[in-house]
Motif scaffolding. Structure first.
Motif, short mmCIF file in Angstrom:
data_model
loop_
_atom_site.label_atom_id
_atom_site.label_comp_id
_atom_site.label_asym_id
_atom_site.label_seq_id
_atom_site.Cartn_x
_atom_site.Cartn_y
_atom_site.Cartn_z
N ARG A 124 4.21 11.34 -8.49
CA ARG A 124 3.87 11.74 -9.86
C ARG A 124 3.72 13.25 -10.01
O ARG A 124 3.86 13.79 -11.09
CB ARG A 124 2.56 11.06 -10.31
N HIS A 125 3.42 13.94 -8.91
CA HIS A 125 3.22 15.39 -8.96
C HIS A 125 4.53 16.17 -9.04
O HIS A 125 4.52 17.39 -9.14
CB HIS A 125 2.44 15.87 -7.74
N ALA A 145 3.95 6.22 -5.01
CA ALA A 145 4.04 6.37 -6.46
C ALA A 145 3.04 7.41 -6.94
O ALA A 145 3.37 8.27 -7.76
CB ALA A 145 3.82 5.03 -7.15
N SER A 146 1.82 7.36 -6.42
CA SER A 146 0.83 8.31 -6.93
C SER A 146 1.14 9.72 -6.44
O SER A 146 0.88 10.69 -7.15
CB SER A 146 -0.60 7.87 -6.58
N TYR A 147 1.73 9.86 -5.27
CA TYR A 147 2.11 11.18 -4.78
C TYR A 147 3.29 11.75 -5.57
O TYR A 147 3.30 12.93 -5.95
CB TYR A 147 2.46 11.08 -3.30
N THR A 200 3.87 1.58 -1.22
CA THR A 200 4.48 1.72 -2.55
C THR A 200 3.52 2.42 -3.49
O THR A 200 3.90 3.36 -4.21
CB THR A 200 4.85 0.33 -3.12
N ALA A 201 2.26 2.02 -3.47
CA ALA A 201 1.26 2.63 -4.37
C ALA A 201 0.99 4.08 -3.96
O ALA A 201 0.88 4.97 -4.82
CB ALA A 201 -0.03 1.80 -4.33
N LEU A 202 0.88 4.31 -2.66
CA LEU A 202 0.61 5.66 -2.15
C LEU A 202 1.73 6.62 -2.56
O LEU A 202 1.48 7.72 -3.07
CB LEU A 202 0.52 5.58 -0.62
N GLN A 231 0.83 -1.22 0.00
CA GLN A 231 0.00 0.00 0.00
C GLN A 231 0.86 1.27 0.00
O GLN A 231 0.53 2.25 -0.66
CB GLN A 231 -0.91 0.02 1.24
N VAL A 267 3.66 11.53 2.87
CA VAL A 267 2.56 11.64 1.91
C VAL A 267 1.27 11.96 2.64
O VAL A 267 0.75 11.12 3.38
CB VAL A 267 2.38 10.33 1.11
N GLU A 287 11.52 6.42 -8.68
CA GLU A 287 10.50 5.40 -8.93
C GLU A 287 10.92 4.20 -8.09
O GLU A 287 11.97 3.61 -8.32
CB GLU A 287 10.45 5.05 -10.42
N GLY A 314 -2.47 12.05 2.73
CA GLY A 314 -3.57 11.48 1.96
C GLY A 314 -4.88 11.95 2.58
O GLY A 314 -5.50 12.89 2.09
#
Ligand code: NHW
Length: 398
Positions: free
Chosen positions: A258-259, A254-256, A250-252, A248, A326, A265, A328
């Motif tokens: 991206r900004h 990665a999406s953060y 890793t996904a959190l 979770q 991060v 990566e 969220g």
């Protein structure tokens, strides 16, 4: 070395010869991002180490060996980065160095030292670790270069360029042609320039060691009250990160990330390595939603103490540095305030952060004061069309 650290030097005898952006490049002449050198292959790379001055020899350091790790630790403890006034010197711990130098895919050959041939004494070091770093739209296979250090008695003899060329050669042999590094000094030519900020956690000690001063018209009692923090974090569901959180997180992350225009990566394996809680090295926490059980936020900081030079009351300043955080479900100021609380309750004297990520907007309200140090980000053999503002930097280097 002739540079005041704010303006470039007139001439960079070494860096002027390297595939890095130069200060004198015409603004606007750079149209697209891309490599600076003409393409090369591993076959083009010299198989022999660079020549060292007589009486010195290369050594590949084995971090798994306690004795060899101790040699690196001792070199850095006595000779690594100091502040401008030579009051403090970074004192990376052995456990920290192991964490920093052995991420997934690390190469022992990139833990590169120089010994005095006769005595075997370790007198210089440079390291690289593998990392995929996205710069604007390009995901680059890079090394992150760190811990470049030359013994004080061997300074200004042009040993650093030899270390840099040798690590370049060793990295090129693995078909990697780009690198990322940060430094306080101004070199050709930063891709981003960031500012350090500091938040007092233990103001009494910070004043005693000369890190900070009592503000005008402030008493010690009022200062202590100003910086006082609660005992425990305030966000419901905040807890230490555990191994089961890795997918979770890793996904959190990665999406953060991206900004941001420059950001790592990270694979699950890398997240497991970089964010596994390890007291006195890396502190990582997540917020788990009490309703859904999902991980919604991440907070992390690392421990990097500094030796206090010539103070008879204290010899170590324990600093926490913001790592990946991060927001969220939790607003960033609240998450960062919890970071301050946790850093304080785990014995840190000060919390340091850069004006990267969204930090600029929240540092003042959290009682951070601006530092006198800058941190510049550099790319080797990669040109960018435009400089990256600090608020678009999403990469933390140790
Ligand atoms: S920044 C921390 C660097 N370490 C320290 O500050 C520790 C204390 N200082 C020392 O040990 C994080 C020495 O002063 C050092 C320089 C060793 C710094 N980066 O041997 P000379 C990192 O570790 C240039 C790069 O006579 P010295 C990042 C300087 O401008 N270059 O000096 C490391 C001059 O070149 P110029 C630096 O004082 C990134 C030349 O070195 C530098 O005895 C490395 C003078 O050499 C710095 N921090 O030793 C680059 N500081 O052109 C990696 C000075 O001006 C590149 N210099 O004549 C990528 C490689 C991999 C590529 C793979 C594709």
């Amino acid at each position: 070395d002739g540079s005041d650290g704010r303006r470039p030097k007139a001439n960079y005898a070494f860096w002027g010869t390297q595939p890095v952006a130069q200060f004198n490049e015409q603004p606007g002449s750079t149209v697209t991002d891309g490599p600076i050198d003409k393409p090369k292959t591993v076959a083009d790379v010299c198989k022999e180490p660079y020549g060292l001055p007589q009486n010195f020899e290369w050594v590949t350091c084995n971090i798994d060996s306690d004795a060899e790790l101790k040699e690196i630790y001792e070199l850095l403890s006595a000779h690594y980065v100091e502040d401008d006034d030579n009051m403090f010197r970074f004192a990376y711990s052995k456990e920290f160095l192991r964490w920093a130098l052995q991420p997934p895919g690390y190469q022992q050959a990139w833990h590169c030292g120089v010994r005095v041939a006769a005595s075997g004494k370790l007198v210089a070091f440079i390291s690289g670790i593998p990392a995929t770093v996205r710069v604007n739209a390009c995901a680059l296979k890079t090394v992150e270069i760190n811990f470049l250090c030359v013994h004080k008695k061997l300074r200004h003899k042009r040993l650093a360029p030899v270390l840099i060329k040798e690590i370049t050669r060793r990295v090129n042999l693995h078909d990697i042609w780009q690198a990322v590094y940060t430094a306080g000094v101004l070199l050709p030519k930063p891709v981003a320039e960031c500012q350090y900020w500091h938040r007092s956690l233990n103001p009494k000690k910070l004043i005693a060691v000369g890190f900070s001063r009592l503000a005008p018209r402030m008493t010690m009692a009022r200062t202590l009250k100003l910086y006082k923090l609660p005992e425990a974090p305030q966000t419901p569901g905040l807890r230490q990160m555990e191994d089961r959180d890795v997918p979770q997180v890793t996904a959190l992350l990665a999406s953060y990330l991206r900004h941001y225009l420059i950001a790592p990566e990270l694979s699950e394996e890398e997240v497991r390595h970089w964010l596994a809680f390890q007291a006195d090295v890396i502190y990582s926490y997540v917020v788990e939603s009490p309703e859904t059980g999902r991980v919604t936020d991440l907070l992390s900081f690392y421990t990097l103490p500094s030796s206090v030079i010539g103070n008879d009351q204290y010899d170590l300043l324990k600093a926490a540095y913001m790592f990946y955080t991060v927001p969220g479900a939790t607003p960033l100021p609240q998450l960062m305030n919890d970071a301050l609380i946790l850093a304080h309750s785990t014995g840190h004297d000060v919390f340091n952060a850069l004006d990267i990520f969204e930090n600029e907007k929240i540092l003042k309200e959290l009682k951070f004061g601006i530092g006198d140090g800058k941190l510049r980000y550099y790319l080797f053999n990669w040109r960018v069309a435009r400089d990256i503002p600090a608020s678009k930097v999403g990469l933390v280097m140790l």
